[in-house]
Design a protein around this motif. Structure first.
Motif, PDB file in Angstrom:
ATOM      1  N   HIS A 263       0.882  -1.389  -0.005  1.00  0.00           N
ATOM      2  CA  HIS A 263      -0.008   0.094  -0.346  1.00  0.00           C
ATOM      3  C   HIS A 263       0.279   1.407  -0.153  1.00  0.00           C
ATOM      4  O   HIS A 263       0.803   1.987  -0.893  1.00  0.00           O
ATOM      5  CB  HIS A 263      -1.346   0.042   1.027  1.00  0.00           C
ATOM      6  CG  HIS A 263      -1.912  -1.163   1.068  1.00  0.00           C
ATOM      7  ND1 HIS A 263      -2.879  -0.906   0.399  1.00  0.00           N
ATOM      8  CD2 HIS A 263      -2.034  -2.038   1.852  1.00  0.00           C
ATOM      9  CE1 HIS A 263      -4.181  -1.961   0.573  1.00  0.00           C
ATOM     10  NE2 HIS A 263      -3.651  -2.286   1.008  1.00  0.00           N
TER      11      HIS A 263
ATOM     12  N   THR B 241       2.461   2.097  -3.491  1.00  0.00           N
ATOM     13  CA  THR B 241       1.607   2.027  -4.193  1.00  0.00           C
ATOM     14  C   THR B 241       1.090   3.739  -4.540  1.00  0.00           C
ATOM     15  O   THR B 241       1.192   4.701  -5.384  1.00  0.00           O
ATOM     16  CB  THR B 241       0.342   1.464  -3.915  1.00  0.00           C
ATOM     17  OG1 THR B 241       0.814   0.002  -4.902  1.00  0.00           O
ATOM     18  CG2 THR B 241      -0.367   1.454  -5.220  1.00  0.00           C
TER      19      THR B 241
ATOM     20  N   ASN C 268      -8.433  -1.849   0.427  1.00  0.00           N
ATOM     21  CA  ASN C 268      -8.731  -1.362  -1.521  1.00  0.00           C
ATOM     22  C   ASN C 268     -10.199  -0.756  -1.795  1.00  0.00           C
ATOM     23  O   ASN C 268     -10.276   0.504  -1.768  1.00  0.00           O
ATOM     24  CB  ASN C 268      -8.482  -2.589  -1.998  1.00  0.00           C
ATOM     25  CG  ASN C 268      -7.258  -2.992  -1.912  1.00  0.00           C
ATOM     26  OD1 ASN C 268      -6.556  -2.621  -1.483  1.00  0.00           O
ATOM     27  ND2 ASN C 268      -6.901  -4.226  -2.577  1.00  0.00           N
TER      28      ASN C 268
ATOM     29  N   TYR D 182      -8.819   3.248  -2.793  1.00  0.00           N
ATOM     30  CA  TYR D 182      -8.830   2.763  -4.132  1.00  0.00           C
ATOM     31  C   TYR D 182      -9.821   2.790  -4.353  1.00  0.00           C
ATOM     32  O   TYR D 182     -10.340   3.792  -5.789  1.00  0.00           O
ATOM     33  CB  TYR D 182      -7.923   2.061  -4.289  1.00  0.00           C
ATOM     34  CG  TYR D 182      -6.563   1.789  -3.899  1.00  0.00           C
ATOM     35  CD1 TYR D 182      -5.599   2.568  -3.603  1.00  0.00           C
ATOM     36  CD2 TYR D 182      -6.452   0.791  -3.191  1.00  0.00           C
ATOM     37  CE1 TYR D 182      -4.756   2.604  -3.138  1.00  0.00           C
ATOM     38  CE2 TYR D 182      -4.965   0.339  -2.143  1.00  0.00           C
ATOM     39  CZ  TYR D 182      -4.326   1.195  -2.419  1.00  0.00           C
ATOM     40  OH  TYR D 182      -3.413   1.389  -1.611  1.00  0.00           O
TER      41      TYR D 182
ATOM     42  N   PRO E 249      -0.761  -4.121  -4.236  1.00  0.00           N
ATOM     43  CA  PRO E 249      -2.823  -4.676  -3.633  1.00  0.00           C
ATOM     44  C   PRO E 249      -3.757  -5.222  -4.337  1.00  0.00           C
ATOM     45  O   PRO E 249      -4.914  -5.363  -4.159  1.00  0.00           O
ATOM     46  CB  PRO E 249      -3.003  -3.242  -2.996  1.00  0.00           C
ATOM     47  CG  PRO E 249      -1.490  -2.197  -3.264  1.00  0.00           C
ATOM     48  CD  PRO E 249      -0.631  -2.796  -4.291  1.00  0.00           C
TER      49      PRO E 249
ATOM     50  N   GLY F  70       4.146  -1.862  -5.478  1.00  0.00           N
ATOM     51  CA  GLY F  70       3.553  -2.401  -5.183  1.00  0.00           C
ATOM     52  C   GLY F  70       3.085  -2.307  -6.345  1.00  0.00           C
ATOM     53  O   GLY F  70       2.922  -2.777  -7.134  1.00  0.00           O
TER      54      GLY F  70
END
Length: 321
Positions: free
Chosen positions: A13, A16, A183, A187, A267, A293
């Motif tokens: 995470h 990313t 997530n 995201y 992820p 990531g």
């Protein structure tokens, strides 16, 4: 790719999120783009951003961005910086609706949009008449691989080699993963905050194109793709879209050098869904480092930089000449 994440940046995470927001993506000033607007075969438009090289005969690098991306994304700027330093021409074609202005046609873009990718690449190759290499990031990488798969033996007339970075080649696994746990909290809202308004604006352009209320209620990519992406682009539902658009089942059909790079701690993309060596053809090279990531791969002391990624990918692409 021999990538080792910095000790100060642990976990998929952080690897990313931090590079996308804070890490350095170019040396010196940001690359200055020159924009062209192209009319598509169906009367719509796409915008293409260029960085021109001093040498007219230099190779051309084409980058296809990811979901809701653009030429201003961290990775797009990092590859632009590489091209500028290497003396290459550079082009970033925007998928429809991603260049800052809503497109006109009753469609948008999707992960398996290989016909659009093929049209863009063919036009660039025809216009520039020089060796062409293509990189796709995330969604753009899956679409690029789908083009290479569909083009088969004919792909070599357009591109020397291609690379897909952090691409969800198994779209079902990726879409379901992004809808779970952290997530879904981190995201999914990030993507839907731009995807939903653009979809609703598309409905205002073309009333009745899809079920507007279902899109307005969507809280996951599954719900959004089922209500918008699939019906607008000719798929039965989200599962039909993900199944037919995924590059993974067709990787043995690729006939030009193709690099598929995925961090195993991405992820968005479960490691178990990544292609294995026996699932790809002889032209496909798999890089699956344990860390990195999703389109992260930051290096150096804080805040880090994302220049290692284009250097590694372009080193591989250049070796295919």
């Amino acid at each position: 790719m021999q990538y080792r994440a910095p000790l100060w940046l642990p976990g998929g995470h952080l690897q990313t999120i931090w590079p996308a927001l804070f890490s350095r993506r170019h040396r010196g000033p940001a690359p200055a783009y020159r924009r062209e607007r192209w009319t598509t075969p169906d009367g719509d438009f796409v915008d293409v951003d260029f960085v021109d090289a001093a040498d007219a005969a230099a190779p051309l690098l084409v980058l296809f961005h990811g979901l809701e991306g653009s030429s201003r994304g961290a990775y797009a700027l990092a590859f632009a910086d590489w091209a500028r330093r290497a003396g290459w021409h550079y082009a970033v074609p925007h998928f429809r609706g991603c260049s800052g202005e809503l497109n006109l046609a009753p469609r948008a873009y999707h992960s398996g949009d290989f016909e659009e990718v093929g049209w863009m690449l063919a036009r660039l190759r025809e216009r520039h008449g020089r060796p062409l290499y293509a990189v796709g990031i995330s969604l753009g990488g899956n679409a690029l691989l789908r083009w290479a798969e569909e083009a088969g033996d004919g792909a070599g007339a357009t591109a020397v080699a291609v690379a897909a970075v952090s691409s969800p080649v198994d779209l079902t696994a990726g879409a379901l993963a992004i809808g779970r746990g952290f997530n879904r909290l981190a995201y999914t809202p990030y993507f839907l905050r731009t995807m939903k308004p653009k979809a609703l604006a598309k409905w205002a352009q073309h009333p009745g194109l899809f079920d507007r209320e279902r899109v307005a209620r969507a809280r996951t990519l599954l719900e959004f793709d089922d209500a918008f992406t699939a019906p607008v682009h000719g798929f039965r539902d989200a599962l039909d879209y993900w199944t037919r658009a995924s590059a993974k089942p067709h990787l043995q059909r690729i006939r030009i050098p193709a690099l598929v790079l995925n961090a195993r701690n991405d992820p968005f993309i479960p490691a178990r869904s990544l292609p294995a060596a026996h699932e790809v053809g002889r032209c496909v090279t798999l890089w699956q480092p344990p860390h990195g990531g999703h389109v992260g791969f930051a290096s150096g002391p804080p805040p880090g930089h994302v220049l290692t990624l284009p250097e590694a990918v372009m080193g591989w692409l250049q070796a295919q000449r």
